[in-house]
Design an enzyme around this catalytic site. Structure first.
Site: not given
Length: 361
Positions: A102, A172, A196
């Site tokens: 990511w 992030d 999540k």
């Protein structure tokens, strides 16, 4: 109906209590005679709910008035491009720390908008560790420093907030937000996809220091400008009302449990149980990550013989253990242990792993 133990990396498990309440309120929300999805986002009921949701998040995380809290449509991947568009001017550069899939994707998406300085990378080590802070090549003139505190796919996690001086730190936190207490004042901007630890997909929560909203950034449509969203209370256009409502229920659930310190202990216990099972299996199961960098949220592991992978997954599903297949980028297995996954789920999983090793050893 029988619910399974869900170890999905995202969209992920949600708290049973939140789902039960949403089910009760589906047809009749807040005395309105209709569901929250049928309410105007400009109406009194929704505006009050949105304000309370923000207040609950501020209390949970200790967010001061120096920060704006935004509830945005989309996902964190969209922010990979929007962040440099908003925080950097023509000719600016930004530092990025490359620790996995990511963060690497964030680097790729930011590249069209500014010069990306990869200040540190663990790619050469197959993303099995966190680059030591002493070796980071940071630029004191950077527009910001971006990092990914927890890598969902590779299963590595920063266990301390890195010191980057006066340059704004951007994180992030999609897969680690609300998992433990956090000093928000260390950050310039925090963003997280909801799917999540917060709620359903399609919503992003952003916490941004107000002085950063004053940056001119690049020419862009108003809908992409953080300052415009903040000025309009995240309602520049019709927001994700369902996701916002469920995020609010999740924040209330966290408060009822005792807050983020309690959640941190729960998450620590779950991770320790799974890692001890892997490490104590005499090599039957293996986790490839350097121990100091192991993630509490996402635990990848392999079997000693990959030919058993399909059998493991099939028998696990039969046992009510869902979504344990590892990401295609790394293979093997992965168990995601987000806030909504209870300790009992990990107890069932580790018991299954020990039984599987006995039966197929």
């Amino acid at each position: 109906m029988s619910r399974v133990w869900n170890f999905s990396a995202g969209p992920a498990a949600m708290p049973q209590e939140v789902l039960d309440r949403a089910q009760r309120e589906m047809l009749e929300w807040n005395g309105s005679g209709s569901s929250v999805m049928e309410q105007s986002h400009r109406g009194k009921r929704f505006v009050e709910m949105a304000a309370q949701t923000e207040a609950d998040l501020r209390t949970l995380m200790g967010i001061s008035a120096d920060y704006a809290v935004l509830f945005l449509q989309g996902g964190a991947t969209q922010l990979f491009a929007q962040i440099p568009m908003n925080l950097a001017a023509e000719g600016d550069s930004a530092d990025y720390i490359d620790t996995g899939h990511w963060s690497s994707k964030a680097i790729s998406e930011a590249s069209p908008y500014l010069h990306v300085n990869v200040a540190a990378s663990a790619k050469a080590d197959d993303y099995r560790r966190i680059p030591t802070r002493d070796n980071w090549q940071l630029d004191p003139g950077a527009a910001y420093v971006h990092y990914t505190p927890n890598e969902t796919i590779h299963g590595v996690e920063f266990h301390e907030v890195p010191d980057v001086g006066t340059v704004p730190l951007v994180a992030d936190m999609s897969s680690s937000i609300l998992s433990e207490p956090l000093d928000v004042s260390r950050f310039g901007l925090i963003y997280a996809g909801a799917q999540k630890n917060i709620g359903p997909s399609g919503l992003v929560v952003m916490i941004i220091r107000r002085d950063l909203l004053e940056r001119a950034g690049r020419p862009m449509a108003k809908i992409f400008r953080f300052a415009e969203q903040a000025a309009n209370d995240s309602m520049l256009n019709t927001p994700n009302t369902w996701g916002w409502y469920l995020a609010g229920l999740t924040f209330q659930w966290l408060h009822a449990l005792g807050g983020l310190s309690v959640m941190a202990e729960r998450n620590r216990a779950k991770a320790e149980l799974l890692y001890s099972t892997i490490d104590g299996s005499s090599g039957y199961y293996r986790n490839p990550i350097d121990v100091p960098a192991r993630s509490r949220m996402n635990v990848p592991f392999t079997l000693h013989d990959s030919a058993l992978d399909a059998t493991f997954l099939k028998e696990a599903e039969t046992a009510g253990l869902l979504a344990l297949k590892g990401h295609k980028a790394v293979g093997g297995m992965r168990a995601s242990l987000y806030n909504a996954v209870p300790l009992e789920a990990v107890q069932v999983l580790t018991a299954f792993m020990r039984d599987f090793a006995k039966q197929h050893g």
